[in-house]
Each structure stands twice: as structure tokens, then as C-alpha cells.
Design an enzyme around this catalytic site. Sequence first.
Site, PDB file in Angstrom:
ATOM      1  N   LYS A  46      14.302  11.786  10.291  1.00 58.90           N
ATOM      2  CA  LYS A  46      14.379  11.269  11.657  1.00 58.90           C
ATOM      3  C   LYS A  46      13.930   9.801  11.621  1.00 58.90           C
ATOM      4  CE  LYS A  46      14.363  11.078  16.212  1.00 58.90           C
ATOM      5  NZ  LYS A  46      15.660  10.821  16.847  1.00 58.90           N
ATOM      6  N   ASN A  71      23.140  14.127  23.048  1.00 61.71           N
ATOM      7  CA  ASN A  71      21.692  14.052  22.932  1.00 61.71           C
ATOM      8  C   ASN A  71      21.169  12.744  23.512  1.00 61.71           C
ATOM      9  OD1 ASN A  71      20.327  12.078  20.838  1.00 61.71           O
ATOM     10  ND2 ASN A  71      22.319  12.631  19.982  1.00 61.71           N
ATOM     11  N   CYS A 132      21.174   3.233  17.481  1.00 62.84           N
ATOM     12  CA  CYS A 132      20.735   4.297  18.397  1.00 62.84           C
ATOM     13  C   CYS A 132      21.291   4.029  19.797  1.00 62.84           C
ATOM     14  CB  CYS A 132      19.211   4.385  18.449  1.00 62.84           C
ATOM     15  SG  CYS A 132      18.690   5.604  19.691  1.00 62.84           S
TER      16      CYS A 132
END
Length: 305
Positions: A46, A71, A132
Site C-alpha cells: 500500500k 474506491n 492517486c
Amino acid sequence: MKLNFNIKLKGLEFKTPLLTGSGTFGYGDEYSPVVDYNALGGIVTKSISLEPRKGNPPPRICETSGGGLLNSIGLANPGIDGFLKDKVKLLPVNKTKVFLSVVGNTVEDFVAAILRLEKVDSISGYELNVSCPNVKRGGLDIGGDEGAVSEIVKEARPLTKRFLSVKLTPNQVNIASMAESAERNGADCLTLTNTLIGMAINAETRKAGLGTVTGGYSGPPLKPVSLAKVWQASQVVDIPIWASGGIINGIDCIEFLLAGASCLQLGSVLFADPESPSRVLEEMSGYCSKHGIEDISELIGAVEV
Ligand code: RRO
């Protein structure tokens, strides 16, 4: 005939081309009771940021009607101090190769994070997360800006001799020029790709499926998008590519190898089937014995177009 699954990239030897995708496998120990590490050439953790992050408001995960998963975790992670204190000792470095996913809001954040992580023994390298979709700063404002990505890779490169992959976003038209500039600035590898921006709405409640309204879309419907990005990038760079996006079975892996990938990351599939790495490897073996393939690397970039 024994199939050779071995892949060599820039001096690193992977026992199989299968890796786990960042954010879907924790720091490895969470899966240790169920996963067969013999099937995994490596894991990617992660993403780790300099400071701890609590993450985004719930709901953080939402299934969508067309399949696939949205998500908005928002980079929840213990930060470097927490990682060094609690997680490093749990990394499965004796079982497979471990790559740390690193994320930051700024170039300076990436630099500071790598400098501190260089003290960690036994890891094989880093994956720089410049893509991200779920943070206000440092996500796609960086990942969509070729200058910013170049700067991060250029500053990170001299800090480590370890393997350095750069994870790019699919939310852009021209993956080729982004891929070229990552290579030019010293990346050893590209990870293609992170999640696509998506959204879900519940018509009954009129509410968005995610607390942040939009989020990162992953799973099988993403496969044609990431396959195209892998193929487009492979046309312009010489560095290897790790494919990520909708891979759930051995045939998906074969398709990504043909498109030009050298390793395949299993992501969302791990949530539904944590034992998928060994199944996927068996499925790849089945394809190879049917087609007389002795060495998996014969397939890399072998698509006929
Ligand atoms: O944590 C997240 O919400 C997240 C990250 Br860092 C990422 O890179 N990709 C994604 O889909 N979610």
C-alpha cells in the site's frame, strides 16, 4: 516440458511474472495465511506517505452495476514512522520480492520519503505513485502533469540504486509522452495503470456510492483501457512495463504479456479470491503447454498487429 516463469528485469530475478497491485495486498502479512508466495514474483505495498493519513470519509468502496469496483480510500496509511515501527518487520522479504509504493504531495515529499526508506533492508525497490485519484493534493494534479512527473523521477533517481517503477494514471490522452519522459528521467520500469476516475449513484436514495462522490475504478471492465495504455507505451519505451488493470485470470496475463508487459499485477481480484495467484499461474501454464511455449518471456510484446 517444464515452463520457465522466470523473468529478469534490470538485474532483478522474479520467480514468476505475477505481482500484487499496490493497495490490494496491504504490507503482505495480511495475506500470509492464504496466499502461496511461490506463485508471486513480488508484492507492491500500500502506498506510504511521509505523514500518516486517516483516509477519506465512508463509503470508501462501492461495487458498480457494470462490474468492477470504485474506491476512495484516500491513501489511508500509517506514514513513514508508523511503517518503520510496525510494518517493516512484517514484510514477506524472505518469501518474495518487496517493492514499497511511495506517494507524496510534492517533489520534496517523494525525496524525503525515499531517503528515509533507503534504510530498510531487503527490499527490492520502489513504485512511485504519481497517480492517486482520491486526494486533493499530490494525486492527479501531479499525475496529469508531465513536468511534475519528470521532476519527481529525476529527483528520486539519484537517491537509490534500487529498482524504480513509476505508476501512471490512465486518466490522460497521451500515455506515450508521459512514459517517454519517465524513462528519460531514469525510471527502470512503468506500472500501467492506476485506476480510472469513476462515479456511482443510487437512484433510490439519490446518493453517490462513495463519500467523496468520485473515486478510482478498477476490475475487469478496466482491462481494455489498461491493455491499450500498455501497448501504446511499449511502442515508445525500452524499459519494462508492469501491467495493472482488470487482470483476473491467466488469459488476461497472456494478453498483457503480448501487449508488451513483463510482469502482471493482480489487484481487485485479490479481494474476491485471495488465493488467485496460484490459480492464475496454473491457467498461464495451461495456455503455454497448449501453445508450445517453453519460456514465458517469449510472449512479451508478441502481439501481431
Ligand atoms: O488510497 C486510494 O484511495 C487510492 C490510491 Br493511493 C491509488 O493510487 N489508487 C486508487 O485507486 N486509490
